[in-house]
Design an enzyme around this catalytic site. Structure first.
Site, PDB file in Angstrom:
ATOM      1  N   ASN A 100      21.280  39.355  19.357  1.00 18.87           N
ATOM      2  CA  ASN A 100      20.570  38.243  19.987  1.00 18.87           C
ATOM      3  C   ASN A 100      21.070  36.872  19.550  1.00 18.87           C
ATOM      4  O   ASN A 100      21.067  35.937  20.356  1.00 18.87           O
ATOM      5  CB  ASN A 100      19.071  38.379  19.747  1.00 18.87           C
ATOM      6  CG  ASN A 100      18.460  39.442  20.639  1.00 18.87           C
ATOM      7  OD1 ASN A 100      18.385  39.282  21.844  1.00 18.87           O
ATOM      8  ND2 ASN A 100      18.060  40.560  20.042  1.00 18.87           N
TER       9      ASN A 100
ATOM     10  N   TYR B 192      11.922  40.172  15.338  1.00 19.72           N
ATOM     11  CA  TYR B 192      11.132  40.981  16.269  1.00 19.72           C
ATOM     12  C   TYR B 192       9.667  41.110  15.872  1.00 19.72           C
ATOM     13  O   TYR B 192       8.942  41.936  16.449  1.00 19.72           O
ATOM     14  CB  TYR B 192      11.761  42.375  16.429  1.00 19.72           C
ATOM     15  CG  TYR B 192      12.798  42.433  17.522  1.00 19.72           C
ATOM     16  CD1 TYR B 192      12.427  42.468  18.860  1.00 19.72           C
ATOM     17  CD2 TYR B 192      14.153  42.431  17.221  1.00 19.72           C
ATOM     18  CE1 TYR B 192      13.373  42.516  19.867  1.00 19.72           C
ATOM     19  CE2 TYR B 192      15.103  42.478  18.219  1.00 19.72           C
ATOM     20  CZ  TYR B 192      14.710  42.525  19.545  1.00 19.72           C
ATOM     21  OH  TYR B 192      15.659  42.568  20.540  1.00 19.72           O
TER      22      TYR B 192
ATOM     23  N   ARG C  66      24.159  43.995   7.146  1.00 22.20           N
ATOM     24  CA  ARG C  66      24.942  44.691   8.162  1.00 22.20           C
ATOM     25  C   ARG C  66      26.016  43.783   8.751  1.00 22.20           C
ATOM     26  O   ARG C  66      27.102  44.250   9.102  1.00 22.20           O
ATOM     27  CB  ARG C  66      24.039  45.262   9.251  1.00 22.20           C
ATOM     28  CG  ARG C  66      23.126  44.276   9.972  1.00 22.20           C
ATOM     29  CD  ARG C  66      22.075  45.058  10.744  1.00 22.20           C
ATOM     30  NE  ARG C  66      21.211  44.252  11.603  1.00 22.20           N
ATOM     31  CZ  ARG C  66      20.095  43.657  11.205  1.00 22.20           C
ATOM     32  NH1 ARG C  66      19.703  43.752   9.947  1.00 22.20           N
ATOM     33  NH2 ARG C  66      19.351  42.979  12.067  1.00 22.20           N
TER      34      ARG C  66
ATOM     35  N   GLU D 228      19.683  37.903  13.176  1.00 23.66           N
ATOM     36  CA  GLU D 228      19.160  38.495  14.404  1.00 23.66           C
ATOM     37  C   GLU D 228      17.860  37.808  14.798  1.00 23.66           C
ATOM     38  O   GLU D 228      17.186  37.170  13.971  1.00 23.66           O
ATOM     39  CB  GLU D 228      18.936  40.005  14.172  1.00 23.66           C
ATOM     40  CG  GLU D 228      18.302  40.767  15.321  1.00 23.66           C
ATOM     41  CD  GLU D 228      19.101  40.724  16.606  1.00 23.66           C
ATOM     42  OE1 GLU D 228      19.162  39.628  17.208  1.00 23.66           O
ATOM     43  OE2 GLU D 228      19.637  41.767  17.016  1.00 23.66           O
ATOM     44  N   ARG D 229      17.510  37.902  16.047  1.00 22.41           N
ATOM     45  CA  ARG D 229      16.182  37.476  16.492  1.00 22.41           C
ATOM     46  C   ARG D 229      15.118  38.216  15.684  1.00 22.41           C
ATOM     47  O   ARG D 229      15.250  39.409  15.405  1.00 22.41           O
ATOM     48  CB  ARG D 229      16.040  37.804  17.977  1.00 22.41           C
ATOM     49  CG  ARG D 229      14.649  37.619  18.548  1.00 22.41           C
ATOM     50  CD  ARG D 229      14.611  38.178  19.954  1.00 22.41           C
ATOM     51  NE  ARG D 229      13.247  38.273  20.432  1.00 22.41           N
ATOM     52  CZ  ARG D 229      12.885  38.963  21.506  1.00 22.41           C
ATOM     53  NH1 ARG D 229      13.795  39.613  22.207  1.00 22.41           N
ATOM     54  NH2 ARG D 229      11.635  38.997  21.873  1.00 22.41           N
TER      55      ARG D 229
ATOM     56  N   ARG E 242      11.361  42.625  24.502  1.00 16.31           N
ATOM     57  CA  ARG E 242      12.726  42.831  24.047  1.00 16.31           C
ATOM     58  C   ARG E 242      13.711  41.882  24.710  1.00 16.31           C
ATOM     59  O   ARG E 242      14.631  41.380  24.056  1.00 16.31           O
ATOM     60  CB  ARG E 242      13.134  44.279  24.337  1.00 16.31           C
ATOM     61  CG  ARG E 242      14.514  44.662  23.848  1.00 16.31           C
ATOM     62  CD  ARG E 242      14.755  46.153  24.001  1.00 16.31           C
ATOM     63  NE  ARG E 242      16.091  46.512  23.529  1.00 16.31           N
ATOM     64  CZ  ARG E 242      17.093  46.886  24.310  1.00 16.31           C
ATOM     65  NH1 ARG E 242      16.919  46.954  25.622  1.00 16.31           N
ATOM     66  NH2 ARG E 242      18.259  47.189  23.802  1.00 16.31           N
TER      67      ARG E 242
ATOM     68  N   ASN F 134      19.966  51.015  14.133  1.00 18.10           N
ATOM     69  CA  ASN F 134      20.517  51.193  15.486  1.00 18.10           C
ATOM     70  C   ASN F 134      20.609  52.678  15.797  1.00 18.10           C
ATOM     71  O   ASN F 134      20.221  53.138  16.881  1.00 18.10           O
ATOM     72  CB  ASN F 134      21.924  50.593  15.603  1.00 18.10           C
ATOM     73  CG  ASN F 134      21.979  49.081  15.582  1.00 18.10           C
ATOM     74  OD1 ASN F 134      22.943  48.511  15.087  1.00 18.10           O
ATOM     75  ND2 ASN F 134      20.957  48.406  16.094  1.00 18.10           N
TER      76      ASN F 134
ATOM     77  N   SER G 192      24.139  49.897  12.863  1.00 15.72           N
ATOM     78  CA  SER G 192      23.360  49.985  11.631  1.00 15.72           C
ATOM     79  C   SER G 192      22.595  51.309  11.587  1.00 15.72           C
ATOM     80  O   SER G 192      22.508  52.035  12.594  1.00 15.72           O
ATOM     81  CB  SER G 192      22.369  48.815  11.537  1.00 15.72           C
ATOM     82  OG  SER G 192      21.281  49.018  12.431  1.00 15.72           O
TER      83      SER G 192
ATOM     84  N   ARG H  16      29.532  41.416  17.095  1.00 16.52           N
ATOM     85  CA  ARG H  16      28.255  41.971  16.664  1.00 16.52           C
ATOM     86  C   ARG H  16      28.540  43.010  15.590  1.00 16.52           C
ATOM     87  O   ARG H  16      29.485  43.795  15.720  1.00 16.52           O
ATOM     88  CB  ARG H  16      27.524  42.617  17.845  1.00 16.52           C
ATOM     89  CG  ARG H  16      26.151  43.147  17.482  1.00 16.52           C
ATOM     90  CD  ARG H  16      25.483  43.792  18.687  1.00 16.52           C
ATOM     91  NE  ARG H  16      24.181  44.344  18.312  1.00 16.52           N
ATOM     92  CZ  ARG H  16      23.408  45.066  19.116  1.00 16.52           C
ATOM     93  NH1 ARG H  16      23.810  45.318  20.352  1.00 16.52           N
ATOM     94  NH2 ARG H  16      22.244  45.527  18.692  1.00 16.52           N
ATOM     95  N   HIS H  17      27.750  42.996  14.518  1.00 17.06           N
ATOM     96  CA  HIS H  17      27.958  43.947  13.426  1.00 17.06           C
ATOM     97  C   HIS H  17      28.089  45.383  13.945  1.00 17.06           C
ATOM     98  O   HIS H  17      27.597  45.724  15.019  1.00 17.06           O
ATOM     99  CB  HIS H  17      26.785  43.871  12.439  1.00 17.06           C
ATOM    100  CG  HIS H  17      25.463  44.233  13.058  1.00 17.06           C
ATOM    101  ND1 HIS H  17      25.058  45.529  13.250  1.00 17.06           N
ATOM    102  CD2 HIS H  17      24.472  43.452  13.542  1.00 17.06           C
ATOM    103  CE1 HIS H  17      23.873  45.547  13.822  1.00 17.06           C
ATOM    104  NE2 HIS H  17      23.493  44.295  14.019  1.00 17.06           N
TER     105      HIS H  17
ATOM    106  N   HIS I 257      24.732  39.058  15.235  1.00 15.86           N
ATOM    107  CA  HIS I 257      23.814  40.070  15.743  1.00 15.86           C
ATOM    108  C   HIS I 257      23.686  39.963  17.264  1.00 15.86           C
ATOM    109  O   HIS I 257      24.050  38.951  17.863  1.00 15.86           O
ATOM    110  CB  HIS I 257      22.456  39.894  15.072  1.00 15.86           C
ATOM    111  CG  HIS I 257      22.550  39.918  13.581  1.00 15.86           C
ATOM    112  ND1 HIS I 257      22.351  41.053  12.834  1.00 15.86           N
ATOM    113  CD2 HIS I 257      22.866  38.930  12.687  1.00 15.86           C
ATOM    114  CE1 HIS I 257      22.527  40.769  11.548  1.00 15.86           C
ATOM    115  NE2 HIS I 257      22.843  39.496  11.434  1.00 15.86           N
TER     116      HIS I 257
END
Length: 250
Positions: free
Chosen positions: A185, A91, A61, A88-89, A115, A16, A13, A9-10, A183
């Site tokens: 997800n 959102y 990222r 990533e998923r 989430r 984050n 960020s 996973r990156h 990512h």
């Protein structure tokens, strides 16, 4: 013999760090995330692992994380394939919102469903919302019907799995060591598939930033073993930090 699989996973960020829902928003690494990426490269080198090919998303990222890792490994020349299906998923309308504040507004139960439930997506973006991926030139060649306005983890798996089957699995089957830098997800989706996790089990799965996850696979690409690379206590602390993201801050 199948190649080894590294999933990373990156690094942390900027969003984050600020505890914001990120999704497809193209934010960069924080200073801590840069160091996490470099440390991930050092851990891979320490384990004596040599990737042959890298797959990553089209979000900076993840791209910057793989650059920094490959720099540490002195492997900047490795072939790298970027694809939106490792993003990533999405959102939806939650993108850009503070996670703890969203809990305060909608309640912990609802945010946990958005989430972490397997099949319930957050509220979608409107088609004319500038955050919608149809307005981003990097997706200009993706059929409009495939671009999400929101996604559940199930939806994310629905785009990641075909990419795995078409592009990643053949490389592993040919004996090549593969590194995926993606990512939380998109990697959770892959872990669900590889480890045959139930929907309830994957909801509880937390993948920390910047810590390589190594899979050794049999010839049918079934896991023979899996482990994170690095200090056990640091990995535990990083995983717990991910779990706490939606808890109110003092």
């Amino acid at each position: 013999m199948a190649g080894k699989l590294l999933m990373v996973r990156h690094g942390q960020s900027i969003w984050n760090l600020e505890n914001l829902f990120t999704g497809w928003t193209d934010v960069d690494l924080s200073a801590a995330g840069v160091e996490e990426a470099r440390q991930a490269g050092r851990e891979i080198a320490r384990a004596g692992l040599v990737p042959d090919m890298v797959f990553t998303s089209v979000l900076k990222r993840a791209i910057r994380t793989q650059w920094l890792m490959l720099e540490e490994l002195d492997l900047l020349w490795l072939p790298v394939e970027r694809d939106w299906r490792l993003n990533e998923r999405h959102y939806g309308a939650l993108q850009g919102l503070n996670k703890a504040q969203t809990v305060a507004k909608y309640g912990a139960a609802q945010v946990q469903i958005w989430r972490r439930s397997y099949a319930t997506p957050p509220p979608p973006l409107a088609g004319d919302d500038p955050r919608h991926p149809r307005h981003d030139r990097r997706y200009a060649r993706v059929p409009a019907a495939e671009l999400p306005a929101t996604e559940s983890l199930k939806d994310t798996l629905g785009r990641v799995l075909p990419y795995w089957e078409q592009r990643i699995a053949p490389e592993l089957g040919a004996g090549h060591n593969v590194m995926i830098v993606a990512h939380g997800n998109s990697l959770r989706a892959l872990v669900k598939m590889l480890d045959a996790l139930t929907e309830s089990a994957v909801i509880e799965l937390n993948i920390p930033t910047g810590i390589p996850l190594l899979y050794e696979l049999d010839d049918a690409l079934r896991p023979r073993s899996r482990r994170y690379l690095g200090d056990e206590q640091a990995i535990k602390a990083a995983t717990e930090a991910i779990r706490r993201q939606t808890q109110p801050r003092p």
